[in-house]
Design a protein around this motif. Structure first.
Motif, mmCIF file in Angstrom:
data_model
loop_
_atom_site.group_PDB
_atom_site.id
_atom_site.type_symbol
_atom_site.label_atom_id
_atom_site.label_comp_id
_atom_site.label_asym_id
_atom_site.label_seq_id
_atom_site.Cartn_x
_atom_site.Cartn_y
_atom_site.Cartn_z
ATOM 1 N N LEU A 266 -3.957 9.551 2.897
ATOM 2 C CA LEU A 266 -3.104 10.483 3.642
ATOM 3 C C LEU A 266 -2.466 9.893 4.892
ATOM 4 C CD1 LEU A 266 -5.372 13.690 3.431
ATOM 5 C CD2 LEU A 266 -3.850 12.791 1.710
ATOM 6 N N HIS A 267 -2.383 8.546 4.993
ATOM 7 C CA HIS A 267 -1.737 7.929 6.160
ATOM 8 C C HIS A 267 -0.267 7.685 5.854
ATOM 9 C CE1 HIS A 267 -5.804 7.544 7.311
ATOM 10 N NE2 HIS A 267 -6.068 6.446 6.642
ATOM 11 N N LEU A 268 0.585 8.629 6.197
ATOM 12 C CA LEU A 268 2.002 8.491 5.867
ATOM 13 C C LEU A 268 2.673 7.366 6.636
ATOM 14 C CD1 LEU A 268 3.302 12.135 5.456
ATOM 15 C CD2 LEU A 268 2.579 10.495 3.749
ATOM 16 N N GLY A 269 2.283 7.178 7.888
ATOM 17 C CA GLY A 269 2.894 6.127 8.698
ATOM 18 C C GLY A 269 2.645 4.751 8.103
ATOM 19 N N ARG A 270 1.390 4.492 7.762
ATOM 20 C CA ARG A 270 1.054 3.182 7.188
ATOM 21 C C ARG A 270 1.759 2.985 5.865
ATOM 22 N NH1 ARG A 270 -5.237 1.822 7.379
ATOM 23 N NH2 ARG A 270 -4.407 -0.190 6.752
ATOM 24 N N ALA A 271 1.774 4.052 5.056
ATOM 25 C CA ALA A 271 2.422 3.952 3.750
ATOM 26 C C ALA A 271 3.913 3.651 3.918
ATOM 27 C CB ALA A 271 2.218 5.236 2.963
ATOM 28 N N SER A 272 4.543 4.297 4.899
ATOM 29 C CA SER A 272 5.964 4.063 5.128
ATOM 30 C C SER A 272 6.213 2.613 5.516
ATOM 31 C CB SER A 272 6.481 4.972 6.242
ATOM 32 O OG SER A 272 6.186 6.306 5.949
ATOM 33 N N ALA A 273 5.312 2.064 6.332
ATOM 34 C CA ALA A 273 5.477 0.671 6.739
ATOM 35 C C ALA A 273 5.401 -0.246 5.516
ATOM 36 C CB ALA A 273 4.406 0.292 7.757
ATOM 37 N N ILE A 274 4.482 0.060 4.603
ATOM 38 C CA ILE A 274 4.383 -0.765 3.392
ATOM 39 C C ILE A 274 5.664 -0.630 2.577
ATOM 40 C CG2 ILE A 274 3.085 -1.160 1.272
ATOM 41 C CD1 ILE A 274 0.664 0.059 2.719
ATOM 42 N N ALA A 275 6.179 0.600 2.487
ATOM 43 C CA ALA A 275 7.405 0.822 1.722
ATOM 44 C C ALA A 275 8.551 -0.001 2.297
ATOM 45 C CB ALA A 275 7.763 2.309 1.742
ATOM 46 N N TRP A 276 8.673 -0.013 3.620
ATOM 47 C CA TRP A 276 9.760 -0.765 4.228
ATOM 48 C C TRP A 276 9.557 -2.261 4.084
ATOM 49 C CZ3 TRP A 276 14.398 -0.901 6.885
ATOM 50 C CH2 TRP A 276 15.122 0.286 6.790
ATOM 51 N N LEU B 243 0.791 0.299 -5.730
ATOM 52 C CA LEU B 243 -0.470 1.050 -5.755
ATOM 53 C C LEU B 243 -1.056 1.177 -4.357
ATOM 54 C CD1 LEU B 243 -2.851 0.203 -8.696
ATOM 55 C CD2 LEU B 243 -1.504 2.216 -8.255
ATOM 56 N N TYR B 244 -0.951 0.108 -3.575
ATOM 57 C CA TYR B 244 -1.518 0.141 -2.229
ATOM 58 C C TYR B 244 -0.764 1.148 -1.372
ATOM 59 C CZ TYR B 244 -3.624 -1.465 2.103
ATOM 60 O OH TYR B 244 -4.311 -1.513 3.297
ATOM 61 N N LEU B 245 0.547 1.153 -1.549
ATOM 62 C CA LEU B 245 1.381 2.138 -0.851
ATOM 63 C C LEU B 245 0.954 3.561 -1.215
ATOM 64 C CD1 LEU B 245 4.147 3.331 0.323
ATOM 65 C CD2 LEU B 245 5.109 2.710 -1.863
ATOM 66 N N TYR B 246 0.762 3.783 -2.504
ATOM 67 C CA TYR B 246 0.350 5.100 -2.987
ATOM 68 C C TYR B 246 -1.025 5.460 -2.440
ATOM 69 C CZ TYR B 246 -0.969 8.705 -6.360
ATOM 70 O OH TYR B 246 -1.388 9.862 -6.951
ATOM 71 N N GLU B 247 -1.937 4.489 -2.446
ATOM 72 C CA GLU B 247 -3.292 4.757 -1.965
ATOM 73 C C GLU B 247 -3.274 5.146 -0.486
ATOM 74 O OE1 GLU B 247 -6.072 1.498 -1.621
ATOM 75 O OE2 GLU B 247 -7.690 2.725 -2.412
ATOM 76 N N GLN B 248 -2.517 4.382 0.323
ATOM 77 C CA GLN B 248 -2.464 4.689 1.747
ATOM 78 C C GLN B 248 -1.841 6.057 2.001
ATOM 79 O OE1 GLN B 248 -3.764 3.575 4.293
ATOM 80 N NE2 GLN B 248 -4.545 1.627 3.587
ATOM 81 N N GLY B 249 -0.760 6.361 1.277
ATOM 82 C CA GLY B 249 -0.037 7.597 1.550
ATOM 83 C C GLY B 249 -0.686 8.820 0.949
ATOM 84 N N TRP B 250 -1.050 8.743 -0.335
ATOM 85 C CA TRP B 250 -1.411 9.978 -1.020
ATOM 86 C C TRP B 250 -2.900 10.119 -1.293
ATOM 87 C CZ3 TRP B 250 2.359 13.128 -0.401
ATOM 88 C CH2 TRP B 250 3.644 12.611 -0.269
ATOM 89 N N VAL B 251 -3.673 9.041 -1.109
ATOM 90 C CA VAL B 251 -5.127 9.180 -1.237
ATOM 91 C C VAL B 251 -5.750 9.224 0.149
ATOM 92 C CG1 VAL B 251 -7.229 8.173 -2.167
ATOM 93 C CG2 VAL B 251 -5.092 7.995 -3.447
#
Lengths: 320, 443
Positions: free
Chosen positions: A286-296, A276-284
């Protein structure tokens, strides 16, 4: 060249044709298998490997969804900031707690159910299908029903509690109650699935073992404890790994549990998982870089889990 | 030896089959693109252009018959609408499509909460609609026009509806609590300020029927108050100032007064429990833009008939509304511009109001009988056209900023909710909201 004469005289054209044919055959034998499996690898490269690598690349940049092509090099900044990010640690903790709350009872119940189903009983096919029904239900539908069950004002669970004189619980707003409610959905969905896997493995156990155990005077419980469980060890390990991976990626249940509130995972982020945190950072946000870091980071956590699992598996094998 | 022969032969058959299939597919494609041209040359039928319209939720164009009407006016056009139910899924997709220039519909809707960000960051990828044929700036409410216009005067979106707010209230609950039920008298009770609205709430609470609350949620109160102020999270220079903004403070305090004073039913809007509370008549008031009327009617059902009414809000504000934009990467730009202009023209907006209760952002529509004479039977024949038009005229010229949605969502869904539902203190709630916003805005 070979110093051997051909077995029968052939015209040079026939020889060439035969050689061409056999060359083609050899090439066919050699390369065709690759061609047959190529679709998988092509699709894997396009939809598995490329996104993985691209996400890794994006994680090293400052990228916003409003302009995904403008990447600004940020080094490991997106990763190091996670260390000091309270929301990330909160999400990690929640993921762990919900994972334990759902995986442990789920697997224990699955083992018990499988053991019961392994007895000869009437309508066993019906029970097996029934076990698989929750798994076949969509997350969305199941979660919406559970949201109603765990409702504060009109929920069935609170109504049941009130019939025994207990106070209603505000499931969503409590820290533990929310995690428990989300875990319940996971347990409900996956118990039957695991039970069927156990059942399949149980049926592979030779019946003689039970017979001789019974002859030795072992009770049903002792048979379960000393025959069934040891034989199931690799299967149990497998389900543990699969469930752990599932728990780490938990997303749909907590997202829908919050109704329309989105990805925050409750007013106090009390059930915000890593997914959820990944989704919130990326798609709510809109920080794709941060979301990618969480994904990795999640990917690395899964690698660690896999390594620990391999270690345990080796231990088990050597101890046998 | 047999296999060596059969292998290639079998393969040849397979190859032939694949080739035939491929040819058929290609043929199909070619046929598709050829036919209109062929018809064109023969003159039998005009070339058909398919325009796609991408929206979120229900825009009502289809339901109000506007697409059909447009296709009748323009026989060469077919319109297809694709809808994604929720804007939080629609918007990120729109952004990715805009950045890649693919997958876009010819006309794309943009929600008011996103319009500032779209105007600031995506203007280069959208068509300037200010000089489009058939578009008259004077038709629109000035602030609506301004919201989609950037500093260099490029207008990237045409206003569809707006959401002027009134207050919907339960007459039966008001009567039981000893309050007036006539809509003019009720409006007079709280006219002038949100403080008076909460005063009425306290009077309601003293004599309220058991199990009912004055208002659905503290977040609802926050939204109503913040939506009626001109400056919110950004100042006129575009600087983020929400931490010290007097109107944020005012809205926050009102929400806290409602939450800590036990005036709320402790619900969260658009969740299942909120719907259930509508059905059970658990709260007496809710702030109410025109689009909310249909929602109330659906959720309160038959037993709510003639119990709800609409009164003017303490201060007029705006909640919701959208824009239509035309992407530069669209395949049929000029036709799309014409369609967007037509759909947002006053006559069509008035029609949409009649059918879908989307209130026109075209001021020119307010004088049309479809709007000025509109009454809502479910709400005791309330003259909704007059009430909402009056509210629309009083809405302040709002300053929007790119991250309005993020800030607003974290204040209501984290800060206000912690106080309203988890019983935390207002200080704790505010601190949590600020932390959440700082984290969300930090790149």
């Amino acid at each position: 060249m070979h110093g051997r004469t051909p077995p029968s005289p052939e015209s040079p054209a026939a020889v060439r044709a035969r050689e061409r044919r056999s060359r083609r055959y050899r090439r066919d034998l050699r390369w065709s298998p690759y061609l047959y499996i190529a679709p998988f690898f092509l699709f894997f490269a396009a939809f598995g490997l490329f996104p993985l690598l691209y996400t890794g690349w994006a994680a090293l940049h400052r990228v916003e969804l409003t302009a995904p092509t403008d990447m600004e090099w940020a080094g490991l900044r997106n990763f190091t900031r996670l260390l000091g990010d309270d929301f990330f640690w909160n999400a990690l903790g929640n993921t762990f707690v919900i994972g334990v709350l759902s995986t442990v009872p789920q697997l224990l119940m699955a083992l018990g159910l499988a053991h019961l189903l392994n007895y000869r009983l009437r309508g066993s096919m019906f029970f097996r299908v029934a076990l698989l029904t929750p798994y076949a239900t969509s997350v969305a539908a199941a979660t919406l029903v559970f949201v109603l069950l765990f409702g504060r004002d009109y929920g069935l669970v609170n109504w049941l509690l009130s019939t025994v004189g207990a106070d209603g619980v505000d499931w969503e707003n409590g820290s533990w109650s929310a995690k428990l409610a989300v875990s319940t959905i996971v347990v409900w969905r996956w118990t039957g699935y695991n039970a069927l896997i156990y059942l399949a493995a149980m049926q592979a156990i030779p019946h003689d073992l039970y017979e001789s155990a019974a002859l030795d005077g072992a009770s049903r419980w002792q048979q379960f404890r000393y025959v069934t469980v040891p034989s199931l060890r690799p299967t149990i390990l497998f389900t543990c790994v699969v469930s752990t991976i599932g728990a780490t990626q938990l997303f749909g249940e907590p997202l829908l549990f919050s109704g329309s509130a989105g990805a925050s995972g409750g007013a106090d982020h009390q059930y915000q998982t890593l997914g959820l945190y990944l989704y919130e950072q990326g798609w709510v946000n809109l920080h794709l870089g941060r979301a990618s870091a969480i994904a990795w980071t999640m990917f690395l956590i899964l690698l660690v889990i896999a390594a620990v699992n391999a270690l345990i598996a080796r231990r088990l094998r050597t101890s046998q | 030896m047999r296999t060596t022969i059969r292998g290639p032969r079998r393969r040849a058959v397979a190859l032939a089959a694949a080739a035939a299939l491929g040819a058929a597919l290609l043929g199909g494609c070619a046929e598709d693109s050829d036919t209109p041209a062929a018809r064109d040359s023969s003159g039998a039928a005009a070339k058909k252009t398919t325009l796609t319209v991408g929206v979120f939720g229900v825009f009502g164009y289809k339901q109000a018959g506007l697409y059909d009407a447009y296709m009748k006016l323009h026989p060469d056009i077919t319109i297809k609408e694709t809808s994604i139910e929720r804007n939080e899924n629609y918007y990120p997709q729109l952004l990715t499509h805009l950045s890649t220039g693919s997958g876009l519909a010819d006309v794309q809707a943009v929600e008011v909460n996103n319009i500032a960000e779209v105007t600031a960051t995506q203007a280069g990828k959208l068509v300037d609609l200010s000089k489009a044929p058939g578009v008259r700036k004077a038709d629109f409410i000035p602030w609506k026009w301004a919201q989609a216009t950037n500093a260099s005067g490029k207008t990237v979106g045409l206003g569809t509806d707006i959401g002027p707010m009134a207050i919907c209230y339960r007459k039966d609950l008001f009567a039981k609590a000893g309050l007036p039920t006539d809509r003019d008298a009720v409006a007079k009770l709280w006219a002038g300020g949100w403080g008076k609205y909460l005063d009425v709430g306290e009077r309601f609470k003293d004599k309220a029927p058991a199990g009912t609350s004055f208002v659905d949620s503290a977040s609802g109160v926050y939204n109503a108050v913040i939506s009626s102020s001109a400056e919110r999270y950004y100042d006129r220079d575009g600087k983020l100032v929400y931490k010290d903004s007097p109107s944020v403070r005012q809205a926050w305090d009102a929400a806290m007064r409602a939450a800590t004073g036990k005036l709320t039913a402790r619900l969260q809007q658009f969740q299942k429990s909120w719907d259930q509370a509508y059905a059970n008549g658990r709260f007496a008031t809710v702030s109410c833009p025109p689009w909310m009327l249909g929602y109330i009617k659906e959720k309160s059902g038959d037993q709510g008939r003639d119990k709800w009414d609409v009164a003017a809000a303490p201060k007029p504000g705006n909640w919701g509304g959208s824009f239509l934009a035309v992407p530069e990467a669209g395949r049929h730009k000029s036709e799309a511009v014409k369609l967007a202009a037509w759909l947002t023209a006053p006559e069509q907006q008035a029609k949409l109001f009649t059918k879908q209760a989307s209130f026109p952002s075209a001021r020119a529509a307010y004088g049309l009988p479809a709007v000025s004479g509109a009454k809502h039977p479910y709400f005791g024949d309330a003259p909704i056209g007059k009430i909402f038009a009056a509210a629309a005229e009083g809405i302040p010229d709002q300053v929007l900023g790119p991250k309005d949605l993020t800030v607003n969502q974290n204040i209501t869904d984290v800060g206000v909710l912690q106080v309203d539902q988890q019983g935390k203190t207002p200080e704790q709630g505010w601190r949590a909201a600020v932390e959440s916003i700082d984290n969300a805005l930090d790149q």
